[in-house]
Design a protein around this motif. Structure first.
Motif, PDB file in Angstrom:
ATOM      1  N   LEU A   4       0.829  -1.201   0.000  1.00 19.39           N
ATOM      2  CA  LEU A   4       0.000   0.000   0.000  1.00 19.39           C
ATOM      3  C   LEU A   4       0.866   1.254   0.000  1.00 19.39           C
ATOM      4  O   LEU A   4       0.584   2.234  -0.704  1.00 19.39           O
ATOM      5  N   ILE A   5       1.948   1.231   0.750  1.00 19.08           N
ATOM      6  CA  ILE A   5       2.853   2.383   0.793  1.00 19.08           C
ATOM      7  C   ILE A   5       3.513   2.587  -0.566  1.00 19.08           C
ATOM      8  O   ILE A   5       3.654   3.717  -1.042  1.00 19.08           O
ATOM      9  N   LYS A   6       3.917   1.488  -1.201  1.00 19.39           N
ATOM     10  CA  LYS A   6       4.540   1.608  -2.529  1.00 19.39           C
ATOM     11  C   LYS A   6       3.578   2.225  -3.537  1.00 19.39           C
ATOM     12  O   LYS A   6       3.944   3.093  -4.326  1.00 19.39           O
ATOM     13  N   VAL A   7       2.323   1.782  -3.510  1.00 22.13           N
ATOM     14  CA  VAL A   7       1.327   2.328  -4.431  1.00 22.13           C
ATOM     15  C   VAL A   7       1.108   3.814  -4.175  1.00 22.13           C
ATOM     16  O   VAL A   7       0.997   4.628  -5.106  1.00 22.13           O
ATOM     17  N   ALA A   8       1.056   4.181  -2.886  1.00 20.43           N
ATOM     18  CA  ALA A   8       0.816   5.581  -2.538  1.00 20.43           C
ATOM     19  C   ALA A   8       1.955   6.453  -3.013  1.00 20.43           C
ATOM     20  O   ALA A   8       1.749   7.521  -3.617  1.00 20.43           O
ATOM     21  N   PHE A   9       3.194   6.007  -2.791  1.00 23.61           N
ATOM     22  CA  PHE A   9       4.343   6.841  -3.157  1.00 23.61           C
ATOM     23  C   PHE A   9       4.615   6.831  -4.661  1.00 23.61           C
ATOM     24  O   PHE A   9       5.406   7.629  -5.153  1.00 23.61           O
ATOM     25  N   SER A  10       3.954   5.958  -5.363  1.00 21.73           N
ATOM     26  CA  SER A  10       4.111   5.979  -6.828  1.00 21.73           C
ATOM     27  C   SER A  10       3.386   7.163  -7.443  1.00 21.73           C
ATOM     28  O   SER A  10       3.663   7.545  -8.580  1.00 21.73           O
ATOM     29  N   SER A  11       2.463   7.770  -6.688  1.00 24.21           N
ATOM     30  CA  SER A  11       1.727   8.950  -7.165  1.00 24.21           C
ATOM     31  C   SER A  11       2.524  10.205  -6.836  1.00 24.21           C
ATOM     32  O   SER A  11       2.925  10.425  -5.692  1.00 24.21           O
ATOM     33  N   PHE A  12       2.744  11.051  -7.865  1.00 23.00           N
ATOM     34  CA  PHE A  12       3.489  12.290  -7.664  1.00 23.00           C
ATOM     35  C   PHE A  12       2.748  13.232  -6.707  1.00 23.00           C
ATOM     36  O   PHE A  12       3.354  13.907  -5.852  1.00 23.00           O
ATOM     37  N   LYS A  13       1.418  13.286  -6.861  1.00 23.58           N
ATOM     38  CA  LYS A  13       0.630  14.166  -5.992  1.00 23.58           C
ATOM     39  C   LYS A  13       0.754  13.740  -4.536  1.00 23.58           C
ATOM     40  O   LYS A  13       0.858  14.572  -3.622  1.00 23.58           O
ATOM     41  N   PHE A  14       0.720  12.434  -4.285  1.00 19.98           N
ATOM     42  CA  PHE A  14       0.862  11.936  -2.919  1.00 19.98           C
ATOM     43  C   PHE A  14       2.228  12.301  -2.335  1.00 19.98           C
ATOM     44  O   PHE A  14       2.334  12.764  -1.204  1.00 19.98           O
ATOM     45  N   ARG A  15       3.275  12.047  -3.161  1.00 19.19           N
ATOM     46  CA  ARG A  15       4.623  12.382  -2.672  1.00 19.19           C
ATOM     47  C   ARG A  15       4.757  13.871  -2.389  1.00 19.19           C
ATOM     48  O   ARG A  15       5.338  14.289  -1.386  1.00 19.19           O
ATOM     49  N   SER A  16       4.223  14.696  -3.300  1.00 17.31           N
ATOM     50  CA  SER A  16       4.311  16.148  -3.108  1.00 17.31           C
ATOM     51  C   SER A  16       3.593  16.573  -1.836  1.00 17.31           C
ATOM     52  O   SER A  16       4.114  17.351  -1.032  1.00 17.31           O
ATOM     53  N   LEU A  17       2.380  16.066  -1.655  1.00 19.40           N
ATOM     54  CA  LEU A  17       1.613  16.405  -0.444  1.00 19.40           C
ATOM     55  C   LEU A  17       2.324  15.935   0.822  1.00 19.40           C
ATOM     56  O   LEU A  17       2.413  16.646   1.820  1.00 19.40           O
ATOM     57  N   PHE A  18       2.869  14.713   0.762  1.00 13.80           N
ATOM     58  CA  PHE A  18       3.547  14.156   1.931  1.00 13.80           C
ATOM     59  C   PHE A  18       4.737  15.015   2.358  1.00 13.80           C
ATOM     60  O   PHE A  18       4.896  15.358   3.539  1.00 13.80           O
ATOM     61  N   PHE A  19       5.578  15.363   1.378  1.00 15.06           N
ATOM     62  CA  PHE A  19       6.787  16.111   1.729  1.00 15.06           C
ATOM     63  C   PHE A  19       6.473  17.551   2.166  1.00 15.06           C
ATOM     64  O   PHE A  19       7.172  18.118   2.985  1.00 15.06           O
ATOM     65  N   ARG A  20       5.406  18.136   1.597  1.00 17.44           N
ATOM     66  CA  ARG A  20       5.024  19.470   2.070  1.00 17.44           C
ATOM     67  C   ARG A  20       4.549  19.433   3.528  1.00 17.44           C
ATOM     68  O   ARG A  20       4.919  20.274   4.337  1.00 17.44           O
ATOM     69  N   ILE A  21       3.711  18.464   3.830  1.00 18.86           N
ATOM     70  CA  ILE A  21       3.240  18.332   5.222  1.00 18.86           C
ATOM     71  C   ILE A  21       4.407  18.020   6.157  1.00 18.86           C
ATOM     72  O   ILE A  21       4.527  18.569   7.255  1.00 18.86           O
ATOM     73  N   LEU A  22       5.303  17.108   5.686  1.00 18.69           N
ATOM     74  CA  LEU A  22       6.459  16.761   6.509  1.00 18.69           C
ATOM     75  C   LEU A  22       7.330  17.984   6.774  1.00 18.69           C
ATOM     76  O   LEU A  22       7.775  18.228   7.903  1.00 18.69           O
ATOM     77  N   PHE A  23       7.568  18.769   5.723  1.00 19.27           N
ATOM     78  CA  PHE A  23       8.407  19.963   5.883  1.00 19.27           C
ATOM     79  C   PHE A  23       7.795  20.944   6.879  1.00 19.27           C
ATOM     80  O   PHE A  23       8.480  21.486   7.755  1.00 19.27           O
ATOM     81  N   LEU A  24       6.496  21.181   6.767  1.00 18.74           N
ATOM     82  CA  LEU A  24       5.823  22.111   7.680  1.00 18.74           C
ATOM     83  C   LEU A  24       5.861  21.605   9.122  1.00 18.74           C
ATOM     84  O   LEU A  24       6.131  22.360  10.070  1.00 18.74           O
ATOM     85  N   ALA A 309      14.770  15.222  18.636  1.00 19.50           N
ATOM     86  CA  ALA A 309      14.909  14.036  17.790  1.00 19.50           C
ATOM     87  C   ALA A 309      13.628  13.211  17.784  1.00 19.50           C
ATOM     88  O   ALA A 309      13.130  12.793  16.721  1.00 19.50           O
ATOM     89  N   PHE A 310      13.058  12.971  18.963  1.00 22.14           N
ATOM     90  CA  PHE A 310      11.808  12.223  19.034  1.00 22.14           C
ATOM     91  C   PHE A 310      10.682  12.961  18.322  1.00 22.14           C
ATOM     92  O   PHE A 310       9.820  12.340  17.675  1.00 22.14           O
ATOM     93  N   SER A 311      10.672  14.298  18.441  1.00 23.34           N
ATOM     94  CA  SER A 311       9.609  15.086  17.813  1.00 23.34           C
ATOM     95  C   SER A 311       9.690  14.995  16.287  1.00 23.34           C
ATOM     96  O   SER A 311       8.662  14.927  15.596  1.00 23.34           O
ATOM     97  N   ILE A 312      10.904  15.029  15.737  1.00 21.71           N
ATOM     98  CA  ILE A 312      11.053  14.927  14.272  1.00 21.71           C
ATOM     99  C   ILE A 312      10.569  13.572  13.779  1.00 21.71           C
ATOM    100  O   ILE A 312       9.860  13.471  12.765  1.00 21.71           O
ATOM    101  N   VAL A 313      10.921  12.508  14.516  1.00 23.40           N
ATOM    102  CA  VAL A 313      10.446  11.173  14.128  1.00 23.40           C
ATOM    103  C   VAL A 313       8.922  11.122  14.189  1.00 23.40           C
ATOM    104  O   VAL A 313       8.244  10.592  13.282  1.00 23.40           O
ATOM    105  N   ALA A 314       8.363  11.702  15.270  1.00 22.19           N
ATOM    106  CA  ALA A 314       6.905  11.708  15.396  1.00 22.19           C
ATOM    107  C   ALA A 314       6.271  12.536  14.281  1.00 22.19           C
ATOM    108  O   ALA A 314       5.187  12.200  13.769  1.00 22.19           O
ATOM    109  N   ALA A 315       6.938  13.643  13.876  1.00 19.57           N
ATOM    110  CA  ALA A 315       6.400  14.480  12.803  1.00 19.57           C
ATOM    111  C   ALA A 315       6.362  13.717  11.481  1.00 19.57           C
ATOM    112  O   ALA A 315       5.408  13.831  10.704  1.00 19.57           O
ATOM    113  N   VAL A 316       7.392  12.922  11.182  1.00 18.01           N
ATOM    114  CA  VAL A 316       7.414  12.120   9.951  1.00 18.01           C
ATOM    115  C   VAL A 316       6.260  11.124   9.950  1.00 18.01           C
ATOM    116  O   VAL A 316       5.528  10.987   8.951  1.00 18.01           O
TER     117      VAL A 316
END
Length: 788
Positions: A4-24, A309-316
């Motif tokens: 399921l994770i592989k399928v999700a990350f195969s979508s560019f929109k999903f990856r873009s959304l994920f990394f934007r949320i992660l960055f914020l 460190a724990f907070s960054i892991v939790a944020a991911v």
């Protein structure tokens, strides 16, 4: 799950959304942790430095008081010796030196002083006229024959009657003991000039400077004691002298009062805090490595790094979870808008459920907000009471913030100041035994409302409801009040409150009034003043009004009350087994007088002192064979005494207990034979003016003297000789007041053939000579009809 994770990350929109949320999320977490860590570190350093500075001053003040007491005790020894009659006569002696009698009396005094004080290494008396020196063990010898004469130049430099502390070189050439010697020199005579000699006291530096405070110190912390001339310092941890090169680093920075500074020391930075004694001139310096101040802040930094460190892991993890949850419904909504179709026909059933969940969450949050607002309104009185509790217990300088909170909690106030009334229910133990818990709460509420209505004539008032004996009223005048008007009108208000409570309820109250404070942040200070003023009720009785500005000044917690009760205890224990007499009743009445004379001392201290007297009587009666009423008799006595609220009640309770114990002794005495101790007492009372001895009495009774002594001490609480001396001194004082006999004849009439022994014993127990006692209690007067 992995597929399921592989399928999700195969979508560019999903990856873009994920990394934007992660960055914020990471940016928010890192920024928050960094800001919190930075300010927490700064705040912790500031707090630690402040607390260490305060604790350093407390440690120094404790050390200063201890050392002042020790040095003052030694100084008092020299003063008492300087005021001694034999000493004065010895100083007046000429080139031949003092008489043998005076030398013996001075030597006896010095021996007593040397034995009783662990800090005295040696004590001398210097007679200038004969250039002789007398020690505690050796009589007067020429100054040239003594080993220690280094103090003599210091003495010659002193020009008037005074006592000064010196730190001088040690007389031992090998310097095996110490390189220096702390010496007190008091020039004499005490009240005249010119100087005729001196008293020299050498101190035991190891015992003097090694204090127990170092056990409470932090790692690396030391306390130095600096001589009055700032030339030498001693380490309290070891009692030894501080090396000169170390002391030189701070020697020039020591001021005359309190100072604090930081400087390089022992290769690192140290913080120094110094205070000076206004009585002895000694200075006290606390030093501690600066690095130890920041130990806790370093721990905070490490903790914040781990937290980051724990907070960054939790944020991911949170970013991945949120992306999975919101990507599908958002994508479906976008497709619905593009195709302009009904979203229900486009969105799969699962997505439709997720959207419904989102809308449902918004509605739920709105409903919860409305519910919380409703609960807040229902609990508003509880929040107001919590705020009033904060007002009386926390003092602050943020006065405007306090006024803002008054407005927030819907408690209107003026800017004319605040004061606190504490209304205390009298006889609280009887009150809680008379009424149930529900009725008690109603009565407290009624008193608070009644007091609020009466004070409403002058000011707004907000009652603080407590389930205790006190009802607290925070008052706020509606108009400006000058001090004189406040001092007059508030006691009148308190009187009206008392009258109203007595009229409507079957009880009385006492009221303490704090002073008017101009700022909201000082309400706790007014409460403290009102609370402490109510301590006077213990002496004034129930239904009293106690304005704080009329409260008695607090006395120091000295041993005067304890000493008076100890003297009464000795007399009471002597009479406890005798038949009731006027003397016995007189001693019991003194218990009440002593308690009334202790006004200004805390009431719990008086309760404790009188309970200790009851314990002494209890244990004494048990030792003498009086049976217990029950196993927890002592606990019940304490419980009864702690319920008392006035010193009169306390004194009466102790009197009743002692009378009951005496009654039980007398009842047993009538049913049993007279004890050996009673026979000895009767014999002493008839023959105390003669040469009697315990050994002779024991021989007559055919008993072992040590057994008789132990039996007498166990039953009478004093030794045989102390009892004889007390009888002789009582007869002596009576004759000094009423007869014309000389002191020598009076001494002979009470059993002292040697006048010197008589004078010494009288002064030891009474603090003055027989002649001085007669001058005070039976002074001679001139007869106007006689020609002298």
């Amino acid at each position: 799950m992995i597929s399921l994770i592989k399928v999700a990350f195969s979508s560019f929109k999903f990856r873009s959304l994920f990394f934007r949320i992660l960055f914020l999320l990471v940016l928010l977490v890192v920024f928050t942790v960094f800001v919190v860590g930075f300010f927490a570190n700064r705040h912790s350093q500031s707090v630690v430095k402040t607390e260490v500075k305060q604790s350093s001053f407390q440690m120094l003040e404790q050390t200063r008081r201890l050392m002042d007491t020790i040095l003052n005790d030694v100084d008092q020894i020299t003063i008492r010796l300087a005021q001694n009659r034999a000493f004065s006569e010895a100083m007046e002696a000429g080139n031949d030196g003092p008489s043998e009698a005076d030398v013996d009396e001075i030597k006896s005094y010095m021996l007593d002083s040397y034995i009783t004080s662990p800090y005295i290494e040696s004590i001398y008396v210097y007679y200038a006229a004969s250039d002789k020196i007398q020690s505690a063990l050796i009589g007067p010898v020429k100054s040239g024959e003594t080993e220690d004469l280094i103090w003599l130049p210091f003495y010659r430099a002193m020009s008037r009657t005074e006592g000064k502390w010196f730190v001088r070189n040690y007389p031992d050439e090998n310097k095996n003991l110490s390189e220096t010697q702390v010496t007190l020199i008091r020039t004499t005579p005490w009240a005249s000039s010119p100087v005729r000699g001196a008293i020299v006291v050498n101190m035991n530096q190891q015992a003097l400077f090694q204090i127990p405070s170092f056990r409470l110190m932090r790692q690396g912390e030391e306390i130095w004691m600096v001589s009055p001339d700032s030339s030498l310092a001693f380490n309290s941890n070891t009692g030894g002298q501080v090396p000169g090169d170390e002391f030189a680093i701070i020697q020039n920075k020591l001021g005359s009062d309190i100072s604090a500074f930081t400087t390089k020391f022992r290769g690192s930075e140290y913080s120094f805090t110094a205070v000076s004694s206004p009585y002895t001139g000694w200075k006290y310096v606390d030093l501690i490595p600066t690095s130890s101040l920041y130990k806790s802040s370093k721990e905070i930094q490490n903790f914040m790094l781990i937290l980051m460190a724990f907070s960054i892991v939790a944020a991911v993890l949170a970013a991945f979870y949120l992306t999975l949850r919101i990507y599908s419904p958002i994508h479906s909504l976008v497709q619905m808008v593009i195709n302009k179709k009904d979203w229900k026909s486009v969105v799969p059933l699962q997505d439709q459920s997720e959207m419904s969940m989102l809308f449902s969450a918004f509605i739920t949050m709105k409903e919860q907000g409305a519910e919380m607002e409703s609960q807040l309104k229902e609990n508003w009185p509880v929040l107001q009471q919590s705020f009033l509790q904060q007002l009386i217990h926390e003092r602050t300088k943020l006065h405007e913030e306090r006024f803002a909170k008054f407005e927030y909690y819907q408690l209107p106030v003026s800017r004319e100041g605040f004061f606190v009334m504490v209304i205390r229910i009298d006889n609280y133990h009887g009150y809680i035994n008379t009424y149930g818990s529900f009725d008690q709460s109603l009565i407290r509420y009624f008193i608070a409302k009644l007091a609020g209505e009466i004070t409403g004539q002058l000011c707004r008032s907000y009652p603080l409801h407590t389930e205790s004996r006190d009802i607290i009223l925070i008052c706020n005048p509606e108009k400006t009040m000058i001090k004189e008007a406040f001092f007059q009108e508030t006691p009148e208000l308190a009187g009206r409150i008392q009258a109203a409570v007595s009229e409507y309820l079957n009880l009385t109250v006492s009221i303490g009034i704090g002073e008017l404070k101009p700022e909201a942040g000082d309400i706790s200070e007014s409460y403290r003043e009102a609370f402490e003023a109510l301590e006077g009720r213990a002496f004034k009785g129930y239904e009293s009004i106690a304005p704080s500005w009329l409260a008695s000044e607090k006395k120091p917690g000295d041993q005067l009350l304890i000493r008076k009760l100890a003297a009464l205890k000795r007399e009471i224990l002597l009479l406890i087994r005798e038949e009731p007499s006027e003397k016995f009743e007189e001693e019991l009445r003194k218990l009440e007088k002593v308690a009334e004379g202790a006004e200004g001392l805390p009431f719990p201290l008086i309760q404790h002192a009188y309970f200790q007297l009851m314990i002494e009587v209890f244990h004494r009666s048990v030792d003498l064979g009086l049976p217990l009423h029950n196993d927890n008799e002592l606990a019940k006595l304490q419980e009864k005494l702690l319920r008392m609220e006035t010193v009169y009640d306390v004194a009466m309770a102790v009197q009743d207990y002692i009378r009951e114990t005496n009654r039980r002794f007398c009842a047993e005495k009538r049913s049993g034979p007279e004890s050996v101790a009673k026979q000895i007492i009767a014999y002493i009372q008839n023959n105390f003016d003669k040469e009697i001895s315990l050994g002779g009495i024991a021989d007559q009774l055919q008993l072992d003297p040590s057994y008789v002594s132990r039996l007498f001490k166990q039953e009478i609480s004093v030794t045989f000789m102390d009892y004889v001396i007390s009888l002789r001194l009582e007869k002596t004082k009576e004759l000094l007041k009423t007869s014309e006999l000389t002191v020598k004849d009076i001494g002979a009439s009470v059993g002292y053939a040697n006048q010197r022994s008589f004078n010494r014993i009288f002064k030891k127990y009474e603090g003055m000579t027989p002649g001085e006692y007669r001058d005070i209690h039976a002074p001679k007067k001139l007869n106007q009809d006689e020609i002298y």
